[in-house]
Structure formats: C-alpha cells, structure tokens
Design an enzyme around this catalytic site. Structure first.
Site, PDB file in Angstrom:
ATOM      1  N   GLN A  80      49.339  39.798  38.333  1.00 17.82           N
ATOM      2  CA  GLN A  80      50.663  39.567  38.896  1.00 17.82           C
ATOM      3  C   GLN A  80      50.582  39.487  40.415  1.00 17.82           C
ATOM      4  O   GLN A  80      49.678  38.839  40.950  1.00 17.82           O
ATOM      5  CB  GLN A  80      51.609  40.657  38.383  1.00 17.82           C
ATOM      6  CG  GLN A  80      51.671  40.684  36.856  1.00 17.82           C
ATOM      7  CD  GLN A  80      52.707  41.640  36.306  1.00 17.82           C
ATOM      8  OE1 GLN A  80      53.829  41.739  36.796  1.00 17.82           O
ATOM      9  NE2 GLN A  80      52.346  42.374  35.266  1.00 17.82           N
ATOM     10  N   TYR A  88      48.588  42.284  47.205  1.00 11.70           N
ATOM     11  CA  TYR A  88      48.487  42.107  48.656  1.00 11.70           C
ATOM     12  C   TYR A  88      47.018  42.033  49.054  1.00 11.70           C
ATOM     13  O   TYR A  88      46.170  42.744  48.498  1.00 11.70           O
ATOM     14  CB  TYR A  88      49.153  43.285  49.380  1.00 11.70           C
ATOM     15  CG  TYR A  88      48.786  43.394  50.849  1.00 11.70           C
ATOM     16  CD1 TYR A  88      49.381  42.561  51.791  1.00 11.70           C
ATOM     17  CD2 TYR A  88      47.834  44.313  51.285  1.00 11.70           C
ATOM     18  CE1 TYR A  88      49.037  42.639  53.141  1.00 11.70           C
ATOM     19  CE2 TYR A  88      47.486  44.402  52.627  1.00 11.70           C
ATOM     20  CZ  TYR A  88      48.088  43.563  53.548  1.00 11.70           C
ATOM     21  OH  TYR A  88      47.734  43.649  54.877  1.00 11.70           O
ATOM     22  N   ALA A  91      42.054  46.593  42.658  1.00 10.60           N
ATOM     23  CA  ALA A  91      42.669  45.635  41.735  1.00 10.60           C
ATOM     24  C   ALA A  91      41.615  44.655  41.224  1.00 10.60           C
ATOM     25  O   ALA A  91      40.612  44.386  41.896  1.00 10.60           O
ATOM     26  CB  ALA A  91      43.792  44.872  42.426  1.00 10.60           C
ATOM     27  N   GLY A 144      41.448  40.763  39.334  1.00  8.53           N
ATOM     28  CA  GLY A 144      42.122  39.556  38.865  1.00  8.53           C
ATOM     29  C   GLY A 144      41.116  38.427  38.793  1.00  8.53           C
ATOM     30  O   GLY A 144      40.615  37.988  39.839  1.00  8.53           O
ATOM     31  N   GLY A 177      38.268  37.778  41.556  1.00  9.97           N
ATOM     32  CA  GLY A 177      37.430  38.965  41.463  1.00  9.97           C
ATOM     33  C   GLY A 177      38.150  40.272  41.661  1.00  9.97           C
ATOM     34  O   GLY A 177      39.114  40.578  40.957  1.00  9.97           O
ATOM     35  N   ILE A 178      37.692  41.046  42.675  1.00  6.91           N
ATOM     36  CA  ILE A 178      38.211  42.408  42.859  1.00  6.91           C
ATOM     37  C   ILE A 178      38.678  42.604  44.302  1.00  6.91           C
ATOM     38  O   ILE A 178      38.283  41.861  45.205  1.00  6.91           O
ATOM     39  CB  ILE A 178      37.145  43.463  42.487  1.00  6.91           C
ATOM     40  CG1 ILE A 178      35.900  43.343  43.380  1.00  6.91           C
ATOM     41  CG2 ILE A 178      36.730  43.309  41.027  1.00  6.91           C
ATOM     42  CD1 ILE A 178      35.801  44.376  44.455  1.00  6.91           C
ATOM     43  N   CYS A 193      51.160  44.415  41.186  1.00  6.87           N
ATOM     44  CA  CYS A 193      50.717  44.228  39.803  1.00  6.87           C
ATOM     45  C   CYS A 193      51.811  44.526  38.788  1.00  6.87           C
ATOM     46  O   CYS A 193      51.536  44.811  37.619  1.00  6.87           O
ATOM     47  CB  CYS A 193      49.475  45.076  39.513  1.00  6.87           C
ATOM     48  SG  CYS A 193      48.089  44.692  40.602  1.00  6.87           S
TER      49      CYS A 193
END
Length: 236
Positions: A93, A96, A161, A163, A174-175, A192
């Site tokens: 989702q 930042y 995070a 994604g 990635g992360i 998220c």
C-alpha cells in the site's frame, strides 16, 4: 515454503542461486530520484530475465516521497500535497521513502533459485531480522502483516517494509529499513494501511547505527541467506 517464524539463530533457508554465481552489490552515495530509479531498476530486471545482465541488489536513499503500491487506498493518503506521490507497480500500500532510510532494490532471478513467492518474501523477512539482530534490535514478523516489527511496551511498531514485484520470475522493488529517517514524515499517510500500529527506526529504538553500519549488517545477512555478493556499480 520457508518457516515465517524463523529467528536469527535458526539455520539459513536454502535460497541460494543454483550455480553459486555472486550477486552484484551496489550502493549509491547520493540520493536518487524515484522515477529514474524505477526506470533503471525495471530495465535491469528485464536484462536479467533476458540473460543480458547479472542479479543485483541496489542500496540507495530517496528524497522525501510517498509511494503507492497496487493495494493502496486513496483515503490513506492523508496529506497529498506534503511530498511527491508516485503510483508504483510493487505490492503493498502506501509508504514513505526519504533520507535516513535504507532502500534496497532486490533484482534476483528466481528461475535460478526457487519459484516460490511465499518463500521469497519469507527470505526477505529473515534477511531483515538477521540484519537487525546484528544491530542489537529484535525484529519479528506478524501473521497478516508483511514487514518486520518491534515489540514495545503496550504497542508494536514497524521498523522495515517489504514491497516486491515479479516479472518473468525476476524480482524488483524490495525492502526499506528505517535507520534514522524523520519519523514525522510518515504522518502524511496511513503506512501500509495499518492504523493500529506505529512506525519506528533504529535511532528511535536507541540503536545508533549509521547507514554504513546498516549496510554491513544487510550485506552479511544477505550472504547467509541468498549466497555470495560482489561489488557492482549502481545502474544509475
């Protein structure tokens, strides 16, 4: 499928490349604009799929931005004029990105590893948990919530995070590990889509790690899970 309850002390999952070829490891010393980074990342992922380039992990910082994954809800963008907002094809989702946050774009060929999306996400989680342990932070996962979390008195906060997107079984995006970003910048979104929990960072937790120290932990943990790396130039 990998065990999503993996702890840093557990045996490393076998997610290494079949032939042992090292992964390129690139670090951009200056901030990189998001549209240019995505274009470079997608071009590299396509080249990997075509056999024209090797796998790559690209570490960088972005200027302050919000990005909206494929599951983002418009209502979760609380301050649309605060920072630039980019719609992106990664999973997840709203999140930042900004200075003090280590973003790692992970371009791996799962055709040469394991064609298992759940195992891949679990391996990314395990990578972050191991790196955090080296930096003195106990990262954890939670059912139904992708990413890595930290238990605190009376609450849980997200410290990293995840994604990702796969195309022709090559990963990209990635992360994002919060090392020492301005946490107030997360206030312009519902990160998220999770409203019952907060966001934290290594600095907020009292782990005074530099980006270079976080990079070293990420590198060592990546090699333990995915195999060897070698220095590579950034794609941009």
């Amino acid at each position: 499928m990998l065990d999503r309850s993996l702890s840093p002390a557990a045996p490393a999952p076998l997610f290494a490349r079949h032939d042992g070829t090292p992964v390129g490891w690139a670090v951009s010393p200056a901030q990189v604009g998001y549209p240019a980074a995505v274009a470079a990342m997608e071009a590299r992922a396509a080249a990997i799929a075509d056999g024209r380039a090797g796998e790559l992990v690209w570490l960088l910082e972005h200027p302050p931005i919000y990005t909206a994954g494929v599951s983002a809800k418009d209502a979760d963008l609380l301050e649309p004029d605060r920072f630039p907002v980019y719609r992106t094809g990664r999973g997840g989702q709203l999140t930042y990105h900004g200075p003090g946050q280590r973003v790692a774009y992970v371009m791996l060929d799962l055709n040469r590893r394991a064609r298992d999306v759940h195992a891949f996400v679990a391996a990314l989680e395990a990578w972050l948990i191991r790196a955090l342990a080296q930096l003195g932070v106990a990262g954890e996962i939670r059912p139904g919530r992708v990413g890595v979390w930290v238990a605190r008195p009376g609450r849980e906060d997200k410290v990293a995070a995840i994604g990702v997107k796969l195309r022709r079984w090559v990963s990209f995006h990635g992360i994002a590990l919060n090392v020492a970003p301005d946490l107030s910048h997360f206030g312009g979104i519902v990160p998220c889509g999770v409203t019952r929990h907060g966001v934290t960072s290594l600095a907020d937790l009292g782990a005074q790690a530099t980006l270079a120290e976080a990079d070293a932990a990420l590198k060592a943990s990546f090699e333990a899970l995915f195999g060897p790396v070698e220095p590579a130039p950034p794609p941009l």
